[in-house]
Design a protein around this motif. Structure first.
Motif, short mmCIF file in Angstrom:
data_model
loop_
_atom_site.label_atom_id
_atom_site.label_comp_id
_atom_site.label_asym_id
_atom_site.label_seq_id
_atom_site.Cartn_x
_atom_site.Cartn_y
_atom_site.Cartn_z
N ASN A 36 0.85 -1.20 0.00
CA ASN A 36 0.00 0.00 0.00
C ASN A 36 0.88 1.25 0.00
N PRO A 37 1.00 1.94 -1.14
CA PRO A 37 1.87 3.12 -1.20
C PRO A 37 1.17 4.42 -0.83
N SER A 38 0.14 4.35 0.01
CA SER A 38 -0.64 5.54 0.36
C SER A 38 0.26 6.66 0.88
N MET A 39 -0.05 7.87 0.45
CA MET A 39 0.72 9.03 0.89
C MET A 39 0.33 9.45 2.30
N MET A 40 1.29 10.04 3.01
CA MET A 40 1.00 10.69 4.27
C MET A 40 0.36 12.05 3.96
N GLU A 41 -0.24 12.65 4.97
CA GLU A 41 -0.77 14.00 4.78
C GLU A 41 0.40 14.94 4.52
N ARG A 42 0.28 15.76 3.49
CA ARG A 42 1.37 16.66 3.12
C ARG A 42 1.62 17.68 4.22
N ALA A 43 2.89 17.98 4.46
CA ALA A 43 3.26 18.96 5.48
C ALA A 43 2.66 20.33 5.14
N SER A 44 2.37 21.08 6.16
CA SER A 44 1.79 22.41 5.95
C SER A 44 2.34 23.36 7.00
N GLY A 45 2.21 24.65 6.73
CA GLY A 45 2.69 25.67 7.66
C GLY A 45 2.96 26.96 6.91
N MET A 46 2.88 28.09 7.62
CA MET A 46 3.04 29.38 6.97
C MET A 46 4.41 29.53 6.31
N HIS A 47 5.44 28.91 6.89
CA HIS A 47 6.79 29.09 6.34
C HIS A 47 6.96 28.37 5.00
#
Length: 230
Positions: A36-47
């Motif tokens: 299962n190559p499911s992606m992790m939640e993409r990183a986020s942040g103001m920077h």
């Protein structure tokens, strides 16, 4: 005399039936690897907002050879490296895996025209690549003899590599760096009528671990200030 003949025929028929059941049970349908190559939640942040990120990939692996792998080659840009066919096939979609894991709000850029540069260094420990199919010859041979060649062949889909990610700004200041050691194997069977791309499972294994490691890398870096030291 007739009774003895009937008993002998019955025993022979029973042996044939038992042998048939054994062959059917062992040969059966091939059991393909489940990855299962499911992606992790993409990183986020103001920077990350508005940041243009370029990336470059280098690789080191044992020198390819017909009968055995040679010495470990130095880290070399991927497009210049001496790679085995298996490595090229396993990494043919690597750019997509990397680009799909960029943080939310960031965009892809070309080298020399970016806010941040991501360096990806892959170290494969087998000439067949960082992810590959390994034929389990002894197990396959034993089952083949038992089933008159009807059993599917046994393989392992193996991931065995290290990846280093390093993120730096246009001035060469390193924002974040981390190594990830990847080791996983999954059982796989291939039947005579299984015409799937033999490198499909290696690519799935590669995608899975790029998603995990790069997702973790960017997530771990999300608390960084706008510039190091600020």
């Amino acid at each position: 005399m007739m009774k003895n003949t009937l008993k002998t025929n019955a025993k022979n028929n029973l042996k044939i039936i038992v042998t048939g059941i054994m062959i059917a049970g062992v040969s059966g349908c091939a059991s393909n690897a489940r990855i299962n190559p499911s992606m992790m939640e993409r990183a986020s942040g103001m920077h990350w907002e508005g940041k243009a990120i370029a990336y470059e990939v280098s690789i080191s692996q044992p020198e390819p050879g017909v009968f055995s792998g040679g010495e470990q080659q130095p880290m070399t840009p991927l497009n210049q490296a001496n790679l085995s066919v298996g490595t090229r096939r396993a990494l043919q979609d690597l750019n997509s895996y990397l680009e799909n894991n960029l943080p939310q709000g960031a965009s892809l850029a070309h080298a020399g025209n970016s806010d941040l540069q991501l360096s990806v260094e892959l170290t494969a420990y087998d000439k067949k690549g960082p992810a590959y199919l390994d034929h389990q010859f002894t197990e396959s041979l034993a089952k083949g003899l038992l089933t008159l060649g009807l059993a599917p062949s046994d393989y392992e889909v193996i991931a065995d590599f290290k990846v280093n990610y390093r993120l730096q700004d246009a001035e060469g200041v390193v924002w974040h760096e981390n190594d990830y050691r990847v080791q996983e194997s999954v059982d796989h069977q291939k039947g005579d009528f299984d015409f799937d791309d033999q490198w499909l499972y290696a690519r799935q294994m590669m995608e899975k671990h790029i998603n995990i490691t790069l997702g973790d890398f960017f997530t771990d870096a999300r608390g960084l200030p706008a510039k190091p030291g600020h």
